[in-house]
Design an enzyme around this catalytic site. Sequence first.
Site, PDB file in Angstrom:
ATOM      1  N   LYS A  52       0.837  -1.206   0.000  1.00  0.00           N
ATOM      2  CA  LYS A  52       0.000   0.000   0.000  1.00  0.00           C
ATOM      3  C   LYS A  52       0.872   1.257   0.000  1.00  0.00           C
ATOM      4  O   LYS A  52       0.610   2.218  -0.732  1.00  0.00           O
ATOM      5  CB  LYS A  52      -0.937  -0.019   1.233  1.00  0.00           C
ATOM      6  CG  LYS A  52      -2.034  -1.082   1.123  1.00  0.00           C
ATOM      7  CD  LYS A  52      -2.779  -1.343   2.424  1.00  0.00           C
ATOM      8  CE  LYS A  52      -3.747  -2.520   2.255  1.00  0.00           C
ATOM      9  NZ  LYS A  52      -4.465  -2.892   3.487  1.00  0.00           N
ATOM     10  N   GLN A  96      -4.583  -1.823   9.831  1.00  0.00           N
ATOM     11  CA  GLN A  96      -4.437  -3.129   9.188  1.00  0.00           C
ATOM     12  C   GLN A  96      -4.961  -4.229  10.104  1.00  0.00           C
ATOM     13  O   GLN A  96      -4.628  -4.270  11.293  1.00  0.00           O
ATOM     14  CB  GLN A  96      -2.961  -3.370   8.812  1.00  0.00           C
ATOM     15  CG  GLN A  96      -2.720  -4.627   7.985  1.00  0.00           C
ATOM     16  CD  GLN A  96      -3.375  -4.600   6.608  1.00  0.00           C
ATOM     17  OE1 GLN A  96      -3.542  -3.551   6.000  1.00  0.00           O
ATOM     18  NE2 GLN A  96      -3.762  -5.763   6.113  1.00  0.00           N
ATOM     19  N   ASP A 119     -11.071   2.633   4.429  1.00  0.00           N
ATOM     20  CA  ASP A 119     -11.385   1.202   4.358  1.00  0.00           C
ATOM     21  C   ASP A 119     -12.900   0.976   4.293  1.00  0.00           C
ATOM     22  O   ASP A 119     -13.350  -0.114   3.937  1.00  0.00           O
ATOM     23  CB  ASP A 119     -10.850   0.482   5.610  1.00  0.00           C
ATOM     24  CG  ASP A 119      -9.643  -0.399   5.319  1.00  0.00           C
ATOM     25  OD1 ASP A 119      -9.485  -0.823   4.158  1.00  0.00           O
ATOM     26  OD2 ASP A 119      -8.873  -0.658   6.255  1.00  0.00           O
TER      27      ASP A 119
HETATM   28  N1  GUN Z   1      -6.727  -7.157   6.273  1.00  0.00           N
HETATM   29  C1  GUN Z   1      -7.163  -7.899   5.230  1.00  0.00           C
HETATM   30  N2  GUN Z   1      -7.839  -7.129   4.351  1.00  0.00           N
HETATM   31  C2  GUN Z   1      -7.856  -5.886   4.864  1.00  0.00           C
HETATM   32  C3  GUN Z   1      -8.405  -4.653   4.415  1.00  0.00           C
HETATM   33  O1  GUN Z   1      -9.050  -4.538   3.380  1.00  0.00           O
HETATM   34  N3  GUN Z   1      -8.179  -3.578   5.226  1.00  0.00           N
HETATM   35  C4  GUN Z   1      -7.503  -3.677   6.387  1.00  0.00           C
HETATM   36  N4  GUN Z   1      -7.359  -2.575   7.119  1.00  0.00           N
HETATM   37  N5  GUN Z   1      -6.977  -4.799   6.831  1.00  0.00           N
HETATM   38  C5  GUN Z   1      -7.153  -5.904   6.063  1.00  0.00           C
END
Ligand code: GUN
Length: 291
Positions: A52, A96, A119
């Site tokens: 990211k 995350q 998110d």
């Molecule tokens: N862990 C797995 N997928 C995601 C996601 O889309 N966002 C976040 N913050 N954590 C994750």
Amino acid sequence: MKLIDGKKISEKVLDEIKFSVQNRVKNNLKIPHLAAILVGDDGASKTYVNSKIKACEKVGFKSSLFKFDDSISEIELLNQIKNINENDDIDGFIVQLPLPKHINQEVILNKVSPAKDVDGFHPNNYGKMTLGIDTFIPATPAGIIELIERSEIQTEGKKCLVIGRSQIVGRPISILLSQNKSFGNSTVTVAHSRSKDLEKLCLDSDIIISAIGIPEFIKGNMIKKGSSIIDVGITRVDDLSSPKGYKIVGDVDFKSVSNTVGYITPVPGGVGPMTISMLLKNTLKACEISD
Ligand code: GUN
């Protein structure tokens, strides 16, 4: 069989975002800034967060990574979130997941400012999505929409089977597929671990969105000729021929469905790359809203 190239489509989305950033710079507007909170030492989480951050560099965003030891208390993490909520330079941020067991995920996600919740996990934003109000759509369902729309697969009147009912994938995409919008108007079935006759449900579907996490579960004899499959499964399986010692496998037995399927996303290179570009698209949106 027509392959939906998620890597290529994701690159295109990133190029579009980069173009928007360049225009913002020309017009002396703020450069979008994404922050990520990473707690603990989970290898997969570290890889995701790093991808990211790398993607931010690629499109010209600012990025910040806040790393904490997995011994951090819930109160301290809430404090850190408060600081980021109040930091005007940061447009959007993610926590995350998964979080360590002693931290209540629901409490944490509730404290993320809805305006910065790129998110789309805050109940305000999730509720707006459910009501069809413009908001941040979580990255995986948003990526699935982008793949389906850019491949010109029609959803209206189609029988769609969503396998999985997670908060991040199955639940939101099932809601979005049934909404009364150009992407939507499908007849949606949601299957899950307690569903019976999954084979029959698959055979009856025009579009299958699979997020079941069982490697190569869907076989050629389980699908209707010409149906479309979006494979959200990503399972690590041992592979001694690979330098890493494992490979990533989807929910679909790719070889087995190849003569029957219409459109299909590969794994890797399908939905996966889209999730990052959609997160960045949400961050750009957050920045534009705050202009
Ligand atoms: N862990 C797995 N997928 C995601 C996601 O889309 N966002 C976040 N913050 N954590 C994750």
